[in-house]
Enzyme design. Structure first.
Site, mmCIF file in Angstrom:
data_model
loop_
_atom_site.group_PDB
_atom_site.id
_atom_site.type_symbol
_atom_site.label_atom_id
_atom_site.label_comp_id
_atom_site.label_asym_id
_atom_site.label_seq_id
_atom_site.Cartn_x
_atom_site.Cartn_y
_atom_site.Cartn_z
ATOM 1 N N ASP A 37 0.872 -1.185 0.000
ATOM 2 C CA ASP A 37 0.000 0.000 0.000
ATOM 3 C C ASP A 37 0.905 1.229 0.000
ATOM 4 O O ASP A 37 2.052 1.177 0.449
ATOM 5 C CB ASP A 37 -0.907 0.011 1.246
ATOM 6 C CG ASP A 37 -2.148 0.862 1.051
ATOM 7 O OD1 ASP A 37 -3.246 0.283 0.872
ATOM 8 O OD2 ASP A 37 -2.035 2.104 1.048
ATOM 9 N N TYR A 156 -12.874 8.202 -13.361
ATOM 10 C CA TYR A 156 -13.003 6.908 -12.700
ATOM 11 C C TYR A 156 -13.631 5.883 -13.642
ATOM 12 O O TYR A 156 -13.123 4.774 -13.794
ATOM 13 C CB TYR A 156 -13.852 7.086 -11.438
ATOM 14 C CG TYR A 156 -13.897 5.866 -10.552
ATOM 15 C CD1 TYR A 156 -12.772 5.459 -9.853
ATOM 16 C CD2 TYR A 156 -15.066 5.121 -10.412
ATOM 17 C CE1 TYR A 156 -12.808 4.340 -9.030
ATOM 18 C CE2 TYR A 156 -15.105 4.005 -9.585
ATOM 19 C CZ TYR A 156 -13.980 3.623 -8.900
ATOM 20 O OH TYR A 156 -14.009 2.510 -8.097
HETATM 21 N N1 LIG Z 1 -15.795 0.922 -2.262
HETATM 22 C C1 LIG Z 1 -16.499 0.931 -3.357
HETATM 23 O O1 LIG Z 1 -17.693 1.269 -3.359
HETATM 24 C C2 LIG Z 1 -15.846 0.478 -4.639
HETATM 25 C C3 LIG Z 1 -16.683 0.225 -5.742
HETATM 26 C C4 LIG Z 1 -16.094 -0.192 -6.931
HETATM 27 C C5 LIG Z 1 -14.726 -0.378 -7.010
HETATM 28 N N2 LIG Z 1 -13.930 -0.128 -5.931
HETATM 29 C C6 LIG Z 1 -12.484 -0.327 -6.088
HETATM 30 O O2 LIG Z 1 -11.975 -1.097 -5.012
HETATM 31 C C7 LIG Z 1 -10.546 -0.900 -4.940
HETATM 32 C C8 LIG Z 1 -10.137 -0.755 -3.485
HETATM 33 O O3 LIG Z 1 -10.704 0.443 -2.969
HETATM 34 P P1 LIG Z 1 -11.517 0.484 -1.604
HETATM 35 O O4 LIG Z 1 -12.933 0.736 -1.946
HETATM 36 O O5 LIG Z 1 -11.146 -0.644 -0.742
HETATM 37 O O6 LIG Z 1 -10.967 1.882 -1.034
HETATM 38 P P2 LIG Z 1 -9.979 2.224 0.181
HETATM 39 O O7 LIG Z 1 -9.631 3.650 -0.003
HETATM 40 O O8 LIG Z 1 -10.589 1.799 1.452
HETATM 41 O O9 LIG Z 1 -8.699 1.311 -0.122
HETATM 42 C C9 LIG Z 1 -7.851 1.589 -1.200
HETATM 43 C C10 LIG Z 1 -6.403 1.397 -0.768
HETATM 44 O O10 LIG Z 1 -5.564 1.667 -1.916
HETATM 45 C C11 LIG Z 1 -4.438 2.395 -1.453
HETATM 46 N N3 LIG Z 1 -3.806 3.163 -2.537
HETATM 47 C C12 LIG Z 1 -4.220 4.324 -3.097
HETATM 48 N N4 LIG Z 1 -3.333 4.748 -4.001
HETATM 49 C C13 LIG Z 1 -2.336 3.824 -4.033
HETATM 50 C C14 LIG Z 1 -1.138 3.707 -4.768
HETATM 51 N N5 LIG Z 1 -0.758 4.659 -5.662
HETATM 52 N N6 LIG Z 1 -0.349 2.645 -4.554
HETATM 53 C C15 LIG Z 1 -0.698 1.695 -3.627
HETATM 54 N N7 LIG Z 1 -1.819 1.760 -2.902
HETATM 55 C C16 LIG Z 1 -2.623 2.822 -3.096
HETATM 56 C C17 LIG Z 1 -4.986 3.301 -0.373
HETATM 57 O O11 LIG Z 1 -3.952 3.782 0.470
HETATM 58 C C18 LIG Z 1 -5.974 2.378 0.323
HETATM 59 O O12 LIG Z 1 -5.360 1.704 1.399
HETATM 60 C C19 LIG Z 1 -10.263 0.323 -5.799
HETATM 61 O O13 LIG Z 1 -9.689 -0.090 -7.021
HETATM 62 C C20 LIG Z 1 -11.629 0.936 -6.033
HETATM 63 O O14 LIG Z 1 -11.704 1.666 -7.234
HETATM 64 C C21 LIG Z 1 -14.466 0.299 -4.759
#
Ligand SMILES: NC(=O)c1ccc[n+]([C@@H]2O[C@H](COP(=O)([O-])OP(=O)(O)OC[C@H]3O[C@@H](n4cnc5c(N)ncnc54)[C@H](O)[C@@H]3O)[C@@H](O)[C@H]2O)c1
Length: 281
Positions: A37, A156
């Protein structure tokens, strides 16, 4: 489904949300964890939890948008554990706004993480996974946003469409060479994570100018407002991760958390009928 016991699971975006929950689940299934991360502080806090759980793990501070960081993470993963059962190529960020008014820093940040992060993960992990004797899995995290049209968050949506297409091609090419790796694309709808606060880990060199008036406009606030509301009001994280394991069990390539097909059908109907997408407010 793949047996995780004694094998490694590598995860990007592992300090929060899906990545963190997946890490805990995989530990419960007997896996060893390679966790990456960009957020060093959140990773350190998670390390304390993992130690209490008695997990076999290491963490790396990695910016997935940087190829060298991903290569170093992959090298450490294979040097430490040699055999990867699952690579969860998951880190992602979100920002909304007008296609022509958001900054180039917004585009570069979102594409750097969401598109190049996924590409870097594939390039650094797949060649090593291809050498493995046992079957393995790669899950690339896209989104429901990768399957539909919309006007709030073109950065996005378009980045997540790329992840779907890249993963479809990856799966076809893995089949073409009769590999033992299976690809899946994770397309969740809104789930309670910290995604709506993605800006917390945005590199300073890609920040927006404080003088840019666009980010004070109603247009920006309204577009970003959807995400600020929808993520905290999404389904529970553990429910979504249950769906991931269920999809792996059933071998469902598109791992979705919503069974509402309306927006997907609407997009494909428009395509098949050559119709213009219509703004509905
Ligand atoms: N939560 C939702 O509703 C949702 C819906 C569709 C897709 N997603 C996708 O799920 C995935 C995970 O996101 P989440 O919802 O768990 O959010 P989150 O913010 O809780 O977790 C995302 C993690 O990615 C890390 N991160 C960000 N930029 C980074 C980088 N450059 N290098 C390494 N790590 C990095 C952040 O520090 C964080 O710990 C993402 O790809 C997001 O687009 C989430």
């Amino acid at each position: 489904m793949i047996n995780f016991k004694g094998r490694a699971v590598a995860i990007t975006g592992a300090a929060s949300g899906f990545g963190k929950e997946m890490a805990k689940r995989c530990h419960g299934l007997g896996a060893k964890l390679a966790l990456a991360d960009i957020d060093a502080r959140a990773l350190a806090a998670f390390e304390a939890e993992l130690k209490e759980m008695g997990a076999d793990f290491f963490t790396s501070v990695v910016d997935v948008s940087k190829y060298e960081d991903m290569q170093a993470f992959a090298d450490k993963t294979f040097a430490t554990y040699s055999d990867v059962a699952l690579f969860f190529n998951n880190a992602g960020v979100e920002i909304s706004g007008s296609v022509w008014r958001v900054s180039m820093n917004d585009w570069n940040w979102v594409y750097g993480v969401n598109v190049f992060g996924i590409i870097h993960g594939i390039k650094c992990f797949i060649p090593e996974m291809l050498k493995q004797e046992q079957e393995s899995i790669i899950i690339n995290t896209s989104s429901q946003a990768g399957l539909v049209s919309g006007h709030n968050s073109p950065l996005y949506l378009s980045s997540k469409h790329a992840v779907v297409t890249i993963t479809e091609a990856l799966e076809l090419q893995l089949q073409q060479i009769q590999s033992k790796i299976k690809a899946f694309v994770f397309c969740p709808a809104f789930v309670k994570t910290n995604l709506h606060e993605a800006g917390r880990n945005r590199p300073a060199e890609l920040s927006n100018s404080p003088d840019d008036p666009y980010y004070q406009t109603d247009d920006y606030k309204k577009k970003q407002g959807l995400m600020l509301y929808a993520v905290p009001n999404g389904i529970e994280l553990d429910e979504a991760i249950d769906m991931v394991f269920d999809a792996l069990e059933k071998d469902l390539f598109y791992i979705r958390t919503s069974s509402d097909n309306t927006s997907i059908e609407k997009r494909f109907k428009n395509i098949l009928e050559n119709k213009r997408p219509l703004f509905a407010g």
